[in-house]
Design an enzyme around this catalytic site. Structure first.
Site, PDB file in Angstrom:
ATOM      1  N   ASP A  31      23.924  22.997  16.860  1.00 11.20           N
ATOM      2  CA  ASP A  31      24.696  22.310  15.815  1.00 11.20           C
ATOM      3  C   ASP A  31      25.448  23.305  14.933  1.00 11.20           C
ATOM      4  O   ASP A  31      24.981  24.425  14.712  1.00 11.20           O
ATOM      5  CB  ASP A  31      23.733  21.474  14.962  1.00 11.20           C
ATOM      6  CG  ASP A  31      24.457  20.417  14.159  1.00 11.20           C
ATOM      7  OD1 ASP A  31      25.673  20.196  14.376  1.00 11.20           O
ATOM      8  OD2 ASP A  31      23.818  19.797  13.280  1.00 11.20           O
ATOM      9  N   ASN A  79      28.691  11.278  20.485  1.00  6.95           N
ATOM     10  CA  ASN A  79      29.880  12.145  20.406  1.00  6.95           C
ATOM     11  C   ASN A  79      31.139  11.502  21.012  1.00  6.95           C
ATOM     12  O   ASN A  79      32.259  11.901  20.705  1.00  6.95           O
ATOM     13  CB  ASN A  79      29.644  13.502  21.093  1.00  6.95           C
ATOM     14  CG  ASN A  79      28.712  14.420  20.330  1.00  6.95           C
ATOM     15  OD1 ASN A  79      28.052  15.272  20.916  1.00  6.95           O
ATOM     16  ND2 ASN A  79      28.631  14.264  19.012  1.00  6.95           N
TER      17      ASN A  79
HETATM   18  C1  FPP Z   1      27.685  20.372  17.449  1.00 11.94           C
HETATM   19  O1  FPP Z   1      28.563  20.961  16.551  1.00 11.94           O
HETATM   20  C2  FPP Z   1      28.028  20.713  18.806  1.00 11.94           C
HETATM   21  C3  FPP Z   1      28.546  19.844  19.726  1.00 11.94           C
HETATM   22  C4  FPP Z   1      28.853  18.452  19.441  1.00 11.94           C
HETATM   23  C5  FPP Z   1      28.870  20.275  21.067  1.00 11.94           C
HETATM   24  C6  FPP Z   1      28.056  21.395  21.597  1.00 11.94           C
HETATM   25  C7  FPP Z   1      28.911  22.100  22.539  1.00 11.94           C
HETATM   26  C8  FPP Z   1      28.929  23.422  22.750  1.00 11.94           C
HETATM   27  C9  FPP Z   1      28.009  24.400  22.178  1.00 11.94           C
HETATM   28  C10 FPP Z   1      29.948  24.016  23.604  1.00 11.94           C
HETATM   29  C11 FPP Z   1      30.207  23.287  24.819  1.00 11.94           C
HETATM   30  C12 FPP Z   1      29.035  23.242  25.690  1.00 11.94           C
HETATM   31  C13 FPP Z   1      29.088  23.435  26.988  1.00 11.94           C
HETATM   32  C14 FPP Z   1      27.882  23.225  27.792  1.00 11.94           C
HETATM   33  C15 FPP Z   1      30.318  23.875  27.678  1.00 11.94           C
HETATM   34  P1  FPP Z   1      29.380  20.009  15.589  1.00 11.94           P
HETATM   35  O2  FPP Z   1      30.748  19.851  16.156  1.00 11.94           O
HETATM   36  O3  FPP Z   1      28.651  18.738  15.363  1.00 11.94           O
HETATM   37  O4  FPP Z   1      29.401  20.884  14.296  1.00 11.94           O
HETATM   38  P2  FPP Z   1      29.448  20.357  12.790  1.00 11.94           P
HETATM   39  O5  FPP Z   1      28.177  19.588  12.553  1.00 11.94           O
HETATM   40  O6  FPP Z   1      29.492  21.626  12.021  1.00 11.94           O
HETATM   41  O7  FPP Z   1      30.687  19.531  12.652  1.00 11.94           O
END
Ligand code: FPP
EC number: 2.5.1.-
Length: 259
Positions: A31, A79
């Site tokens: 996260d 998501n």
């Molecule tokens: C949460 O950060 C992360 C995600 C929704 C996606 C996780 C994806 C990756 C680490 C990269 C892609 C993965 C692969 C396997 C290619 P957020 O966007 O919710 O962050 P925030 O809470 O700060 O907005």
């Protein structure tokens, strides 16, 4: 000393890990990509791009120290409700990462697996996933499982539906439904439960992730945003895990009697 592996962090703190008490299975909620990007005045997608770099670091470090299973929350069912442009960008990051990281997986003997409603992903990703899963299937050092279009409640409902069908067909008697039988209907069939769950970014939630499987998992929350999470942070989480007493509902005295 043979059972200890000593790791040095960037500030020269020595982290000593007991090789005999490593978690077999680590689950991670990656996260904070969006906040990482915002803090640097960048677009959110660059946070996800850097999130892939962090995942590469953590997956290779995990395999190197002897973790058998690493399961990461890459895209939740929820998501899908993000702005269309972000969903599209995440899908394109995923397809590129699958292409680019094949060699990392092969070099490190890691087999890729996926859990979730994979059929909901764009066809190109499904194809790429199938290819990488097949090409890395011999990797016997660690299983890296991507939770994609994953919701734990949906996983449990799906298992219940499949189980009900088997009861209806006469393959299974209701009185024979045990925890072990139920687990065979989950996506994680055959995998041990996570020993340690790490969530980054200072949030203290499980967010519909592996609800059944986390029943006795040790939880570790890091204030670091996922793109900043380093292998030293991983060792720190494991060191903290090794200090915990896992009682599985028993008393300390009972545990000590059995050792
Ligand atoms: C949460 O950060 C992360 C995600 C929704 C996606 C996780 C994806 C990756 C680490 C990269 C892609 C993965 C692969 C396997 C290619 P957020 O966007 O919710 O962050 P925030 O809470 O700060 O907005």
């Amino acid at each position: 000393m043979v059972n200890k592996t000593v790791k040095k962090t960037s500030d020269s703190t020595i982290i000593s890990l007991d090789k005999n008490r490593l978690p077999r299975h680590i689950a991670i909620i990656m996260d904070g990509n969006g906040r990482w990007a915002r803090s640097k005045g960048l677009v959110r997608t660059l946070g996800h791009e850097n999130g892939v770099d962090a995942l590469r670091r953590i997956a290779t470090a995990s395999a190197e120290i002897g973790i058998e299973y690493l399961t990461v929350y890459a895209f939740s069912t929820e998501n899908w409700h993000r702005p269309k442009s972000e969903v599209k960008a995440l899908m394109s990051i995923l397809v590129r990462a699958l292409r680019k990281e094949l060699s990392t997986l092969l070099d490190n003997n890691i087999r890729l697996q996926a859990i979730g409603e994979i059929a909901l992903l764009p066809n190109e990703i499904q194809k790429q996933l199938r290819e990488v899963i097949q090409l890395t299937s011999e990797g016997d050092r660690m299983a890296l499982t991507l939770a994609l279009s994953y919701s734990s409640k949906e996983e449990i409902l799906r298992a219940t539906r499949l189980l009900a069908e088997d009861v209806q067909r006469g393959f299974l008697l209701p009185e024979n439904i045990t925890e072990e039988v139920f687990e065979n209907y989950l996506y994680t069939r055959g995998m041990p439960h996570p020993d340690l769950l790490i969530r980054t970014s200072g949030e203290y939630r499980i967010s519909n992730y592996l609800l059944w499987q986390l029943a006795y998992t040790e939880l570790y929350f890091s204030p670091k945003l996922w793109p900043d999470f380093t292998k030293e942070d991983l060792y720190q989480a494991i060191a903290e895990y090794q200090k915990r007493e896992r009682r599985f509902g028993l008393t300390s005295e009972q545990l000590n009697e059995n050792t």
